[in-house]
Design a protein around this motif. Sequence first.
Motif, PDB file in Angstrom:
ATOM      1  N   GLU A 401     -23.083  47.607  34.917  1.00  0.00           N
ATOM      2  CA  GLU A 401     -23.274  46.562  36.160  1.00  0.00           C
ATOM      3  C   GLU A 401     -23.878  45.093  35.756  1.00  0.00           C
ATOM      4  N   SER A 402     -24.875  45.369  34.668  1.00  0.00           N
ATOM      5  CA  SER A 402     -25.649  44.214  34.420  1.00  0.00           C
ATOM      6  C   SER A 402     -24.546  43.511  33.294  1.00  0.00           C
ATOM      7  N   GLN A 403     -23.641  43.934  32.347  1.00  0.00           N
ATOM      8  CA  GLN A 403     -22.705  43.184  31.998  1.00  0.00           C
ATOM      9  C   GLN A 403     -21.677  42.542  32.621  1.00  0.00           C
ATOM     10  N   LEU A 404     -21.473  43.215  33.946  1.00  0.00           N
ATOM     11  CA  LEU A 404     -20.512  42.603  34.860  1.00  0.00           C
ATOM     12  C   LEU A 404     -21.112  41.313  35.465  1.00  0.00           C
ATOM     13  N   ASN A 405     -22.249  41.411  35.683  1.00  0.00           N
ATOM     14  CA  ASN A 405     -23.100  40.101  36.247  1.00  0.00           C
ATOM     15  C   ASN A 405     -22.972  38.898  35.049  1.00  0.00           C
ATOM     16  N   TYR A 406     -23.247  39.282  33.931  1.00  0.00           N
ATOM     17  CA  TYR A 406     -23.116  38.448  32.671  1.00  0.00           C
ATOM     18  C   TYR A 406     -21.667  37.628  32.778  1.00  0.00           C
ATOM     19  N   MET A 407     -20.663  38.783  32.809  1.00  0.00           N
ATOM     20  CA  MET A 407     -19.417  38.338  32.752  1.00  0.00           C
ATOM     21  C   MET A 407     -19.047  37.290  34.003  1.00  0.00           C
ATOM     22  N   ALA A 408     -19.424  37.498  35.006  1.00  0.00           N
ATOM     23  CA  ALA A 408     -19.114  36.822  36.183  1.00  0.00           C
ATOM     24  C   ALA A 408     -19.866  35.430  36.095  1.00  0.00           C
ATOM     25  N   ASP A 409     -20.870  35.351  35.473  1.00  0.00           N
ATOM     26  CA  ASP A 409     -21.603  34.015  35.254  1.00  0.00           C
ATOM     27  C   ASP A 409     -20.890  33.268  34.204  1.00  0.00           C
ATOM     28  N   TYR A 410     -20.449  33.952  33.347  1.00  0.00           N
ATOM     29  CA  TYR A 410     -19.569  33.311  32.114  1.00  0.00           C
ATOM     30  C   TYR A 410     -18.316  32.498  32.652  1.00  0.00           C
ATOM     31  N   LEU A 411     -17.825  33.582  33.541  1.00  0.00           N
ATOM     32  CA  LEU A 411     -16.441  32.738  34.068  1.00  0.00           C
ATOM     33  C   LEU A 411     -16.873  31.508  34.946  1.00  0.00           C
ATOM     34  N   ARG A 412     -17.995  31.647  35.814  1.00  0.00           N
ATOM     35  CA  ARG A 412     -18.496  30.515  36.521  1.00  0.00           C
ATOM     36  C   ARG A 412     -18.477  29.404  35.547  1.00  0.00           C
ATOM     37  N   GLN A 413     -19.244  29.510  34.649  1.00  0.00           N
ATOM     38  CA  GLN A 413     -19.631  28.425  33.478  1.00  0.00           C
ATOM     39  C   GLN A 413     -18.408  27.635  33.154  1.00  0.00           C
ATOM     40  N   LEU A 414     -17.405  28.562  32.883  1.00  0.00           N
ATOM     41  CA  LEU A 414     -15.972  28.150  32.409  1.00  0.00           C
ATOM     42  C   LEU A 414     -15.606  27.115  33.434  1.00  0.00           C
ATOM     43  N   ARG A 415     -15.694  27.587  34.735  1.00  0.00           N
ATOM     44  CA  ARG A 415     -14.968  26.943  36.015  1.00  0.00           C
ATOM     45  C   ARG A 415     -15.810  25.795  36.262  1.00  0.00           C
ATOM     46  N   VAL A 416     -16.939  25.584  35.985  1.00  0.00           N
ATOM     47  CA  VAL A 416     -17.925  24.498  36.119  1.00  0.00           C
ATOM     48  C   VAL A 416     -17.460  23.469  35.010  1.00  0.00           C
ATOM     49  N   LEU A 417     -17.412  23.823  34.058  1.00  0.00           N
ATOM     50  CA  LEU A 417     -16.970  22.909  32.753  1.00  0.00           C
ATOM     51  C   LEU A 417     -15.799  22.085  32.894  1.00  0.00           C
ATOM     52  N   GLY A 418     -14.814  22.990  33.505  1.00  0.00           N
ATOM     53  CA  GLY A 418     -13.639  22.421  33.991  1.00  0.00           C
ATOM     54  C   GLY A 418     -12.429  22.153  32.759  1.00  0.00           C
ATOM     55  N   GLY A 419     -11.013  22.186  33.231  1.00  0.00           N
ATOM     56  CA  GLY A 419     -10.311  21.962  32.186  1.00  0.00           C
ATOM     57  C   GLY A 419      -9.832  23.164  31.155  1.00  0.00           C
ATOM     58  N   LYS A 420      -9.257  22.914  30.092  1.00  0.00           N
ATOM     59  CA  LYS A 420      -8.913  23.787  29.021  1.00  0.00           C
ATOM     60  C   LYS A 420     -10.168  23.966  28.410  1.00  0.00           C
ATOM     61  N   VAL A 421     -11.041  25.108  28.374  1.00  0.00           N
ATOM     62  CA  VAL A 421     -12.040  24.960  27.738  1.00  0.00           C
ATOM     63  C   VAL A 421     -12.549  26.457  27.360  1.00  0.00           C
ATOM     64  N   ALA A 422     -13.383  26.816  26.026  1.00  0.00           N
ATOM     65  CA  ALA A 422     -13.749  27.885  25.793  1.00  0.00           C
ATOM     66  C   ALA A 422     -15.402  28.017  25.492  1.00  0.00           C
ATOM     67  N   LEU A 423     -15.799  29.062  25.551  1.00  0.00           N
ATOM     68  CA  LEU A 423     -17.177  29.257  25.088  1.00  0.00           C
ATOM     69  C   LEU A 423     -17.275  30.105  23.876  1.00  0.00           C
TER      70      LEU A 423
END
Length: 510
Positions: A401-423
């Motif tokens: 569940e802790s890793q799912l929290n990290y996954m969720a924020d990872y995807l939020r960061q991609l969405r905020v960065l916008g466009g075709k992007v990778a981390l």
Amino acid sequence: MAEHEHVRVAVIGSGFGGLGAAVRLRREGITDFVVLERADSVGGTWRDNSYPGCACDVPSHLYSFSFAPNPDWPRTFSGQEHIRAYLEHVTDTFGLRPHIRLNHEVKMMHWDGDELRWEIETARGDTLTADVVVSATGPLSDPKIPEIPGLAGFPGKVFHSARWDHDFDLRGKRVAMIGTGASAIQIVPSIQPDVAKLTLFQRTPPWVMPRMDRAITGPERWLHRQLPFTGKARRGLLFGVRELQVTAFTKHPNQLGLVESLAKANMAKAIKDPALRAKLTPSYRIGCKRILLSSSYYPALAKPNVDVVASGLKEVRGSTVVAADGTETEVDAIVFGTGFHVTDMPIAQRVVGADGITLAEAWKDGMESLRGATAAGFPNWMTIIGPNTGLGNSSMILMIESQLNYMADYLRQLRVLGGKVALGARASAVHAWNRRVQDRMKRTVWNTGGCDSWYLDANGRNTTIWPGTPSEFRRATREVNLAEYEVIRVGADSGKAEVEVEAGAAEVVA
């Protein structure tokens, strides 16, 4: 699955990690995802391990998702069939079946640096692409059978505990059980009454504590259904007790002497033969290997149709199995309880990153990831139950569940960065995190306890266990620190991927 389908997220595996990721994606408003499962049903290790006596050694109310409590657990420590049924229930309750592709084993994943996406090939011949891959194959997925000279010529039946052959009747047979881990101590008392002879090959004796299991009463289940907060309180109490116990494992291993005394008393109660008791007494600090729970293992070993060979299996000569100490035994079946490919997970050979090398090649000197989730050179790729996220004394669902929290924020960061992007995880950040983890590991029982466990890789480094509390890990994975990542975009002029942000990697890790 349509040929050349593209999805936002591809999840690999449908055990606790994969189903938990699917639920979290839906709760984050992401429905453009698939779960690729190689088998014909969900359940992960709780589908694969159906051997006699298979059960969990973590209390039921702690071995379930916090967002999907089960008031109807039948026992304090539930069996395999009940845990598998729970995972099927989660799948249906959260509407996951439309996303799941059964019999879709992933053969290879390639990172396309021009398009910033993953190309995924399955054993069915299908291909799809995904912006993000979440690998939830788990470390207990691929059984490990040692290379034993002569095994191929054995005329009887051979199988691993995780691939139990239910069509083969063990009744009246002479059986060799190889290994004394968590599976073996459940199998031995389950088959002992039925077999003619059971020979247990033991390289290292485990520490075994009594299993305080009982049926959960009807009134208890009724109370948890009618007043859900009582189930939460029960879970909270179980969590708190284990949280307090962690310090002895991670900082003060010498405090575990009292626990050793209790384990020895548990053995002495059932094993009266001094010679057998000597064979079964470990020489390492309790906790160095996982502490096992059973109230029936020692009584089974004391039965007249059971022999304990304090040595590993060396070779097979026809129907004769030969131990390293020279002991020879005629058997009709060999059951391997020899664990899994944990520090050399086969899925790593199927992931090809930005530099054209596989994850297995990147990890040739040992697994390393950033906060147990991402690896340098593998953008937009995450793992659930990654390196150094295992626990030796509590529920892995807490870590998932802790890793799912990290996954969720990872995807939020991609969405905020916008466009075709990778981390992409910075190598400096990955190394900084792992230096801190390994420094903390030095004083733990897993490194100082004097045992050779499956927690250690081929180089003797513990790349499996988290050297802290689940609460500490939850704080460390609450959110993504962009300073630990490169932000990669496709350049408008060149059409090629380029790093947009050059930020120094954080050297301080939680």
